[in-house]
Scaffold this active site. Structure first.
Site, mmCIF file in Angstrom:
data_model
loop_
_atom_site.group_PDB
_atom_site.id
_atom_site.type_symbol
_atom_site.label_atom_id
_atom_site.label_comp_id
_atom_site.label_asym_id
_atom_site.label_seq_id
_atom_site.Cartn_x
_atom_site.Cartn_y
_atom_site.Cartn_z
ATOM 1 N N LYS A 1 0.802 -1.233 0.000
ATOM 2 C CA LYS A 1 0.000 0.000 0.000
ATOM 3 C C LYS A 1 0.836 1.284 0.000
ATOM 4 O O LYS A 1 0.410 2.295 -0.542
ATOM 5 C CB LYS A 1 -0.950 0.018 1.206
ATOM 6 C CG LYS A 1 -2.079 -0.984 1.084
ATOM 7 C CD LYS A 1 -3.049 -0.851 2.243
ATOM 8 C CE LYS A 1 -4.076 -1.953 2.195
ATOM 9 N NZ LYS A 1 -5.109 -1.823 3.202
ATOM 10 N N ASP B 1 -9.729 2.893 2.543
ATOM 11 C CA ASP B 1 -9.787 2.126 3.800
ATOM 12 C C ASP B 1 -10.412 2.966 4.913
ATOM 13 O O ASP B 1 -11.329 2.520 5.609
ATOM 14 C CB ASP B 1 -8.376 1.698 4.239
ATOM 15 C CG ASP B 1 -7.833 0.548 3.410
ATOM 16 O OD1 ASP B 1 -8.635 -0.277 2.931
ATOM 17 O OD2 ASP B 1 -6.598 0.482 3.242
#
Ligand code: ATR
Length: 279
Positions: free
Chosen positions: A66, A102
């Protein structure tokens, strides 16, 4: 021509993103298919180049890429930049743009349960990547007070120092958070403690919890961690990690297609896949 989407990670075999997104593509009659791609750290840059070469329409990024993927993208959304992690890439006419859904996935899932955060005191447990996304997004959303409890205090202090959005925060040792637990309306657990296979562990003792507190754990294997079981036993309302997972996926899907899919359906697909019932 059929559009191709995917998720990259290492490991990736157990990702639930393909079943969740392929179901939405079918449901909304979109000519597209979603695949899981196993990409090792050393192959990440080549993978991104390859995705560009074959005009991949978009992809998700999961552990451990990420942050590492960020230098290989053409543009990064400001919230993702602040969080320091990208979990969604959109192919905008040949340019790869990185987003982070997220934190916003967590926020949207929480809003279903708590319509307003006015005058709410929140405790965040953990100070890793997931905590960072949630902390910055909640601060961005205007939550007034978020204390952070973590084993390593330096990491929590680093989060507070680097948050670009205004929020009142104290950094606490776990024992100190346990002492003042009755202060918090909302408690969010982001560490890996309690995750399968170490299901008998909890990061914090909840004995002093407020009766009507709302308690969230971002873990979904198991569906109900010891932490959530303890919270329920004390009368708290709880939420496991499935809604956040479904919403982060739904927000990515919306960025790719313009359609916000049915998140209830996405959650039930994931639950069915995990062999459980809603918590
Ligand atoms: P993620 O990106 O999934 O959030 P991470 O960045 O590795 O993962 O962060 C893991 C979090 O779980 C951290 O808050 C970590 O605490 P430290 O900052 O002290 O390392 C916490 N954590 C993991 N294992 C732990 C353990 N055994 N005891 C206490 N905290 C733990």
């Amino acid at each position: 021509m059929k559009k191709i989407y995917g998720v990259i990670g290492d490991p990736i075999a157990h990702s639930m993103s393909p079943i969740m997104h392929n179901d939405s593509f079918q449901r909304y009659d979109i000519n597209a298919e979603f695949f899981a791609f196993h990409v090792k750290k050393e192959a990440l840059q080549d993978a991104v180049k390859g995705f560009k070469a074959i005009h991949l329409a978009g992809f998700n990024i999961t552990v451990p890429h990420k942050t590492a993927i960020m230098p290989f993208l053409d543009e990064i959304d400001p919230l993702a930049q602040a969080i320091g992690a990208v979990n969604t890439v959109v192919n905008d006419d040949g340019r790869f743009i990185g987003y982070n859904t997220d934190g916003s996935g967590f926020l949207e899932a929480l809003k279903k349960e708590i319509p307003s955060f006015d005058n709410k005191n929140m405790l965040l447990i953990g100070a890793g990547g997931a905590a960072r996304a949630i902390y910055f997004t909640m601060a961005h959303a205007g939550v007034q007070s978020i204390d952070i409890a973590n084993r390593t205090l330096d990491k929590a202090e680093y989060l507070v120092k680097n948050c670009p959005y205004p929020v009142d925060s104290a950094v606490l040792r776990i024992e100190d958070a346990e002492e003042k637990l009755s202060k918090y309306d909302l408690i969010v657990q982001t560490t890996s403690i309690g995750m399968h296979p170490e299901i008998n562990r909890s990061p914090i003792c909840l004995d002093r919890i407020k009766k009507d507190a709302f308690v969230s754990d971002i873990i979904y294997t198991p569906l109900e961690t010891k932490f959530l079981q303890d919270a329920k036993r004390h009368g708290a309302r709880t939420q496991n990690g499935i809604p956040m997972f479904a919403y982060q996926g739904a927000l990515a899907f919306e960025k790719w297609t313009g359609i916000l899919p049915d998140t209830e359906r996405m959650q039930s697909i994931v639950l069915k896949h995990l062999g459980g019932k809603s918590c």
